[in-house]
Design a protein around this motif. Structure first.
Motif, PDB file in Angstrom:
ATOM      1  N   THR A  32      28.132  35.628 -27.490  1.00  0.00           N
ATOM      2  CA  THR A  32      26.996  35.369 -28.385  1.00  0.00           C
ATOM      3  C   THR A  32      27.149  34.046 -29.122  1.00  0.00           C
ATOM      4  N   SER A  33      28.014  33.181 -28.615  1.00  0.00           N
ATOM      5  CA  SER A  33      28.333  31.935 -29.312  1.00  0.00           C
ATOM      6  C   SER A  33      27.156  30.964 -29.308  1.00  0.00           C
ATOM      7  N   ASP A  57      36.322  28.857 -34.100  1.00  0.00           N
ATOM      8  CA  ASP A  57      36.816  29.749 -33.053  1.00  0.00           C
ATOM      9  C   ASP A  57      37.519  28.975 -31.947  1.00  0.00           C
ATOM     10  N   LYS A  88      40.268  33.831 -29.780  1.00  0.00           N
ATOM     11  CA  LYS A  88      39.073  34.530 -30.248  1.00  0.00           C
ATOM     12  C   LYS A  88      37.932  34.507 -29.235  1.00  0.00           C
ATOM     13  N   ARG A 112      32.431  37.679 -29.258  1.00  0.00           N
ATOM     14  CA  ARG A 112      31.904  36.540 -30.012  1.00  0.00           C
ATOM     15  C   ARG A 112      31.644  35.340 -29.118  1.00  0.00           C
TER      16      ARG A 112
END
Length: 290
Positions: free
Chosen positions: A161-162, A180, A240, A158
């Protein structure tokens, strides 16, 4: 684990000790939060699209310690101006230039540096230049780059691709990233959301592209494998964005306590999720530097 005890409406209400100040460096008005009074300085560098106020628990918790504190809003973040030279100043080497010039202008000598996420990469850039730093605490920072060789091993999917790396990320996407980066917090200080939305999208886009291209900056894995001063590595067990197994398996020359410190029940920002435990760890690290 403790969350903020009061509902926060703005950044000023988090700055319960010390003063916010401003200084112009290379055409950029940089805002910083300072709690002076002691010879030794701890400089605190925030992460991507956040602000200096994320460290309010550390100002509250260390105000009677042997250390002065100074937290900086990076250019394009928080209350600081946007960069005056975006292609140079919105890079990790460019951020390091501005931070060090600010410290030099304030006559701060041989500080310790706490770098969270992006702030940790900036700290390692300074270490690579052999800047006079007494020690570094990395928080949620995989020591990777420049170049993408180790990105897949160092970051969660994640994070790769943030929207935090996109120049035109909408407010809704930035708030998802915020969850996150600093969540879960209840309540979430509203100034954190303000900072995520305020952050100059060009800073995210240029910094990410420059670091991925690998065309400038010190090799961070080489820095941690060679740097003489102590480096503490702190991670939240439920991060995360960054991968714990990566920092556990890279080569450190002088890793404080001989292993990364993993804080249970914490995410990417353990200094917010469990401030009492984090501050005790930070204070122990700082004592070891004197």
């Amino acid at each position: 684990m403790s969350d903020p005890e009061i509902s926060i409406d703005n950044a000023a209400s988090l700055r319960r000790v010390g003063e916010e100040r401003v200084r112009e460096i290379d055409g950029v008005s940089l805002r910083y939060w300072e709690l002076p009074g002691n010879e030794h300085y701890l400089v605190l560098l925030h992460g991507n699209s956040l602000c200096k106020e994320v460290f309010y628990h550390q100002f509250d918790g260390l105000m009677e310690s042997d250390w002065s504190l100074l937290a900086i809003d990076l250019p394009g973040h928080g209350a600081s101006d946007d960069a005056s030279d975006i292609d140079r100043q919105y890079t990790i080497p460019g951020y390091a230039d501005l931070v060090w010039k600010l410290l030099d202008s304030l006559e701060i000598k041989r500080p310790a540096v706490l770098g969270w996420s992006l702030g940790g990469n900036i700290a390692l850039e300074l270490a690579g230049r052999d800047a006079s730093i007494s020690g570094i605490m990395l928080v949620g920072t995989p020591p990777v780059g420049p170049g993408t060789q180790h990105f897949a091993d160092a970051f969660q999917d994640r994070a790769l691709t943030s929207p935090a790396m996109e120049g035109d990320a909408p407010a809704e996407a930035m708030l998802e990233f915020l969850d996150d980066a600093v969540g879960p917090l209840d309540p979430m200080p509203s100034c954190f959301a303000d900072a995520a939305i305020r952050a100059d999208g060009r800073a995210r886009e240029i910094m990410g592209a420059h670091w991925a291209a690998g065309t400038g900056g010190f090799d961070q894995m080489a820095v941690i494998a060679q740097w003489h001063a102590p480096i503490a590595c702190v991670m939240g067990a439920e991060d995360k964005l960054a991968r714990i197994d990566f920092v556990e398996n890279v080569q450190w020359h002088n890793l404080w306590n001989d292993q990364p410190c993993i804080l249970p029940g914490c995410g990417h920002a353990p200094f917010l999720h469990d401030p009492d435990r984090f501050n005790a760890l930070l204070h122990s690290f700082l004592r070891s530097l004197i």
